[in-house]
Design a protein around this motif. Sequence first.
Motif, PDB file in Angstrom:
ATOM      1  N   ASP A 185       0.836  -1.205   0.000  1.00 44.69           N
ATOM      2  CA  ASP A 185       0.000   0.000   0.000  1.00 44.69           C
ATOM      3  C   ASP A 185       0.872   1.256   0.000  1.00 44.69           C
ATOM      4  OD1 ASP A 185      -2.669   1.404   0.400  1.00 44.69           O
ATOM      5  OD2 ASP A 185      -1.591   2.077   2.182  1.00 44.69           O
ATOM      6  N   LEU A 186       1.936   1.232   0.787  1.00 49.60           N
ATOM      7  CA  LEU A 186       2.848   2.381   0.807  1.00 49.60           C
ATOM      8  C   LEU A 186       3.516   2.584  -0.548  1.00 49.60           C
ATOM      9  CD1 LEU A 186       4.529   1.799   4.293  1.00 49.60           C
ATOM     10  CD2 LEU A 186       3.019   3.703   3.696  1.00 49.60           C
ATOM     11  N   ARG A 187       3.895   1.476  -1.211  1.00 47.00           N
ATOM     12  CA  ARG A 187       4.491   1.588  -2.543  1.00 47.00           C
ATOM     13  C   ARG A 187       3.491   2.154  -3.543  1.00 47.00           C
ATOM     14  NH1 ARG A 187       7.585  -3.057  -0.916  1.00 47.00           N
ATOM     15  NH2 ARG A 187       5.846  -4.452  -1.444  1.00 47.00           N
ATOM     16  N   SER A 188       2.243   1.720  -3.439  1.00 42.53           N
ATOM     17  CA  SER A 188       1.222   2.197  -4.383  1.00 42.53           C
ATOM     18  C   SER A 188       0.942   3.680  -4.209  1.00 42.53           C
ATOM     19  CB  SER A 188      -0.075   1.395  -4.194  1.00 42.53           C
ATOM     20  OG  SER A 188      -0.729   1.743  -2.987  1.00 42.53           O
ATOM     21  N   ARG A 189       1.225   4.193  -3.062  1.00 40.72           N
ATOM     22  CA  ARG A 189       1.024   5.613  -2.772  1.00 40.72           C
ATOM     23  C   ARG A 189       2.291   6.437  -3.038  1.00 40.72           C
ATOM     24  NH1 ARG A 189      -0.897   5.097   3.267  1.00 40.72           N
ATOM     25  NH2 ARG A 189      -0.782   7.390   3.216  1.00 40.72           N
ATOM     26  N   GLY A 190       3.329   5.775  -3.510  1.00 39.17           N
ATOM     27  CA  GLY A 190       4.570   6.466  -3.822  1.00 39.17           C
ATOM     28  C   GLY A 190       5.400   6.822  -2.618  1.00 39.17           C
ATOM     29  N   LEU A 191       5.182   6.119  -1.501  1.00 38.26           N
ATOM     30  CA  LEU A 191       5.872   6.448  -0.256  1.00 38.26           C
ATOM     31  C   LEU A 191       7.045   5.526   0.045  1.00 38.26           C
ATOM     32  CD1 LEU A 191       2.684   7.045   1.945  1.00 38.26           C
ATOM     33  CD2 LEU A 191       4.069   8.766   0.755  1.00 38.26           C
ATOM     34  N   LEU A 192       7.027   4.322  -0.521  1.00 38.50           N
ATOM     35  CA  LEU A 192       8.049   3.322  -0.236  1.00 38.50           C
ATOM     36  C   LEU A 192       8.626   2.805  -1.543  1.00 38.50           C
ATOM     37  CD1 LEU A 192       9.127   1.907   2.410  1.00 38.50           C
ATOM     38  CD2 LEU A 192       7.657  -0.031   1.782  1.00 38.50           C
ATOM     39  N   ALA A 193       9.948   2.765  -1.631  1.00 41.94           N
ATOM     40  CA  ALA A 193      10.619   2.274  -2.830  1.00 41.94           C
ATOM     41  C   ALA A 193      10.655   0.746  -2.825  1.00 41.94           C
ATOM     42  CB  ALA A 193      12.040   2.829  -2.903  1.00 41.94           C
ATOM     43  N   ALA A 194      11.005   0.179  -3.962  1.00 46.38           N
ATOM     44  CA  ALA A 194      11.037  -1.275  -4.101  1.00 46.38           C
ATOM     45  C   ALA A 194      12.025  -1.916  -3.138  1.00 46.38           C
ATOM     46  CB  ALA A 194      11.387  -1.657  -5.541  1.00 46.38           C
ATOM     47  N   ASP A 195      13.097  -1.199  -2.779  1.00 51.82           N
ATOM     48  CA  ASP A 195      14.102  -1.761  -1.876  1.00 51.82           C
ATOM     49  C   ASP A 195      13.759  -1.577  -0.401  1.00 51.82           C
ATOM     50  OD1 ASP A 195      14.475   0.934  -1.543  1.00 51.82           O
ATOM     51  OD2 ASP A 195      16.594   0.950  -2.101  1.00 51.82           O
TER      52      ASP A 195
END
Length: 289
Positions: A208-218
């Motif tokens: 969810d954080l990645r989908s919101r642009g808050l967390l990178a793949a790493d």
Amino acid sequence: MSETRARRMWKALEPYHAISYFAPETRQATDALGLRGGWMSYFACRAAPLGQVGPEVVTAVFYNFHPSMVARALPDAWGLASPDQVLKARMEAVDHAVRRMLPDAGTVLRRTAELARQAAEVAPVAGRPIGAANAALPWPGEPHLDLWHATTILRESRGDGHVSALVTAGITPCQANITMSAAGGPSKAVYRAARRWSDDEWAEAEEDLRSRGLLAADGTLTEQGRALRQQVEDTTDALAEQGWSRLGDAATEELDRLIRPFTGAIMASGLIPPDNPMALRWEKNELPS
């Protein structure tokens, strides 16, 4: 995170409050009441000022613990000991622990306690349930215990404000742990062990954080994620600053100066591990030699 006055005072005061979490005297006292295990001890001791509340309320106000973790401790704890019995036990535990760890505190501690009480009595409690519940308790009447009670009111008032900041930012309980760790706070392993979110729940929260642009793949925070996490910390500090502004610059600075030898000694003792869920860190140059 930048160190504002509110954050500096939290760091200065928190180790004294945290005695109740880490000192063996607390577990000994709650074991004597019949409470089972360290986590039942923790949840009962910290929740006792709220009265005989159930796990739903405690999960809501503590915020970042898995609901099932709280439910394993409450309400069963109240069948073994009443909140009043737990409150008495935790204060007796703090009494023994402080006397053991700081046997030569002397008159300086009395003045420190006076200032901490002044700070606690002007700390904001509106909209802060745990802070308000602790503020409603009677003062113990002995300097070393009044100091602990004051630090508890101050940190719970701040913590309640922190929860408000997380909710406003749209960061869920599990994500509070993820983003704090990713921002350079406690390790992921510490949060996984101390908050008990499952692998699937952790992965879902990260996605969810990645989908919101808050967390990178790493697993690191993106620029947007760092900004949001900084917003949470800034809001937390701003809400806590209300109390320090009321106390005033001179009294705040005196309290900061007087408390640090005590809390520095606690940190130097190793009672609180360096990698802890509170994100409490003291550098070597801050510790007493």
